[in-house]
Write an enzyme that holds these catalytic residues in place. Structure first.
Site, PDB file in Angstrom:
ATOM      1  N   LYS A  67       0.839  -1.209   0.000  1.00  0.00           N
ATOM      2  CA  LYS A  67       0.000   0.000   0.000  1.00  0.00           C
ATOM      3  C   LYS A  67       0.870   1.254   0.000  1.00  0.00           C
ATOM      4  O   LYS A  67       0.671   2.157  -0.801  1.00  0.00           O
ATOM      5  CB  LYS A  67      -0.903  -0.030   1.241  1.00  0.00           C
ATOM      6  CG  LYS A  67      -1.982   1.014   1.271  1.00  0.00           C
ATOM      7  CD  LYS A  67      -2.850   0.892   2.521  1.00  0.00           C
ATOM      8  CE  LYS A  67      -3.382  -0.521   2.748  1.00  0.00           C
ATOM      9  NZ  LYS A  67      -4.412  -0.559   3.801  1.00  0.00           N
ATOM     10  N   LYS A  79       1.858  -4.374  10.979  1.00  0.00           N
ATOM     11  CA  LYS A  79       0.474  -4.524  11.450  1.00  0.00           C
ATOM     12  C   LYS A  79       0.479  -5.092  12.855  1.00  0.00           C
ATOM     13  O   LYS A  79       1.316  -5.927  13.189  1.00  0.00           O
ATOM     14  CB  LYS A  79      -0.293  -5.506  10.547  1.00  0.00           C
ATOM     15  CG  LYS A  79      -1.783  -5.273  10.544  1.00  0.00           C
ATOM     16  CD  LYS A  79      -2.132  -4.123   9.618  1.00  0.00           C
ATOM     17  CE  LYS A  79      -3.609  -3.935   9.454  1.00  0.00           C
ATOM     18  NZ  LYS A  79      -3.898  -3.038   8.320  1.00  0.00           N
ATOM     19  N   GLY A 178     -19.087  -0.007   8.882  1.00  0.00           N
ATOM     20  CA  GLY A 178     -18.393   0.542  10.042  1.00  0.00           C
ATOM     21  C   GLY A 178     -17.762   1.882   9.727  1.00  0.00           C
ATOM     22  O   GLY A 178     -18.328   2.705   8.998  1.00  0.00           O
ATOM     23  N   GLY A 182     -19.665   2.936   6.389  1.00  0.00           N
ATOM     24  CA  GLY A 182     -20.742   3.881   6.710  1.00  0.00           C
ATOM     25  C   GLY A 182     -20.603   5.170   5.897  1.00  0.00           C
ATOM     26  O   GLY A 182     -21.510   5.539   5.130  1.00  0.00           O
ATOM     27  N   ALA A 233     -15.508  -4.960   5.182  1.00  0.00           N
ATOM     28  CA  ALA A 233     -15.505  -5.596   6.507  1.00  0.00           C
ATOM     29  C   ALA A 233     -14.197  -6.390   6.659  1.00  0.00           C
ATOM     30  O   ALA A 233     -13.125  -5.825   6.560  1.00  0.00           O
ATOM     31  CB  ALA A 233     -16.736  -6.467   6.674  1.00  0.00           C
ATOM     32  N   ALA A 254     -12.869  -1.441   0.757  1.00  0.00           N
ATOM     33  CA  ALA A 254     -11.866  -0.999   1.727  1.00  0.00           C
ATOM     34  C   ALA A 254     -11.252  -2.132   2.540  1.00  0.00           C
ATOM     35  O   ALA A 254     -10.224  -1.929   3.189  1.00  0.00           O
ATOM     36  CB  ALA A 254     -12.484   0.013   2.682  1.00  0.00           C
TER      37      ALA A 254
END
Ligand code: PHE
Length: 342
Positions: A67, A79, A178, A182, A233, A254
């Site tokens: 990324k 991470k 989320g 959203g 998700a 995403a």
């Protein structure tokens, strides 16, 4: 143990932490720091075993390396994973103790790895980690969610343009509403798309009611009759069966780590004439926003992240013109930039 050694072998570093007092168990994976010190979110999830948590952290850290590389950001991939359990899920005070213990673990890594929100960790949890360390980014008021959503929206736009279509009027299913899904649902509505959502949580039903959207059952989400799917998700979404059942033409979402089996899944999607835009390109909005903020102490607008994602997806699609899948084109671009950094 053998599993953990195999996982560590794919990484520069695999750090395991536990805190006796709070019961914290956490993993931090550092994948590739040729382009800079590691950054990446921390997720909070239940895992069947420590090895599975480490494996997830490793795949996600690799995604962060790619990324940052594709978007030209001078950081490396890392991470964090905090293992959730029944006690942590039911006792907020205990969870907050664990988050502070996790913050102290970050300090013990010497300031190398800074982290932020991810699945299960919102700005609210980041604020708790920040009580003990400056190495937590994406605190309350951060625009990481809307910025990521804006990046997904411009990728959907670019994908439809490639199919000779406009985003306005298209049917788009957002899976998971989320922190990112959203705002994405709202942005797509504002852009005159027809939005369907799928999310088993009460928040999903509430958003569907508020915005007057069709709520699709979780088991039907991936085979919904729509123009595009936006998985926002968990990862590991598209395996052979899911790909065989798809009825959409475009996927851009995403969620990190969407393809089960990476390149083979990308090829299978192309064979079904589904345009798959790589997750680590599409979902870079937060990475752009959070690292820029950490570097300069300024607050770049959501638009800066959006513009960066728009430029990168255009470059990836140009490269894909040579007969590559966008996934292969993005990997090629990322690997090139990682190699240049040496
Ligand atoms: N977890 C998010 C991602 O995967 C956001 C994030 C980016 C958090 C960079 C910290 C650092 O992109």
């Amino acid at each position: 143990m053998a599993e953990l050694i195999e996982i560590a072998g794919r990484l520069e570093g695999l750090h395991l932490f536990s805190d006796r007092a709070s019961g914290l168990r956490a993993v931090i994976a550092v994948h590739d720091t040729r382009r800079g010190p590691p950054r990446g979110g921390t997720r909070l999830r239940a895992y069947p075993s420590l090895a599975e948590a480490a494996d997830d952290a490793a795949r996600l850290a690799q995604g962060m390396s790619y990324k940052f590389a594709v978007h030209g950001i001078p950081y490396g991939g890392g991470k964090g994973v905090i293992l959730q359990d029944a006690a942590g899920a039911s006792d907020r005070d205990l969870l907050e103790e664990r988050l502070r213990a996790y913050g102290r673990c970050l300090e013990r890594l010497g300031g190398h790895f800074a982290t932020g929100p991810d699945y299960g960790i919102t700005s609210r949890e980041v604020d708790v980690i920040r009580e003990v360390t400056q190495l937590a980014i994406g605190e309350h008021g951060s625009q990481a969610g809307p910025a990521t959503a804006a990046g997904v929206r411009v990728c959907l736009e670019a994908g439809f343009a490639r199919l000779g279509l406009e985003l306005a009027g298209r049917r788009i299913l957002v899976q998971g509403v989320g922190t990112v899904g959203g705002p994405l649902a709202r942005q797509l509505l504002a852009a005159d798309a027809t939005v369907l959502i799928s999310d088993p949580s009460p928040a999903g039903a509430a958003l569907a009611t508020e915005l007057g959207l069709e709520l699709v059952e979780p088991q039907d989400a991936l085979r919904a009759d729509v123009d595009a799917l936006a998985p926002c998700a968990t990862g590991q979404v598209f395996d052979a069966e899911a790909i065989a059942n798809l009825r959409c033409r475009l996927i851009a979402g995403a969620a990190n780590d969407q393809l089960v089996g990476g390149s083979a899944a990308a090829e299978a999607l192309a064979a079904r004439e589904v345009l798959y835009l790589p997750d680590f390109v599409v979902n870079g909005g937060a990475a752009v926003l959070l690292t820029a903020r950490l570097e300069r102490g300024s607050e770049p607008e959501v638009q800066i992240a959006e513009a960066r994602i728009r430029a990168t997806i255009a470059e990836v699609l140009r490269r894909a013109d040579r007969g590559l899948t966008p996934y292969a084109a993005a990997l090629e671009l990322a690997e090139e930039r990682l190699a240049q950094a040496v």
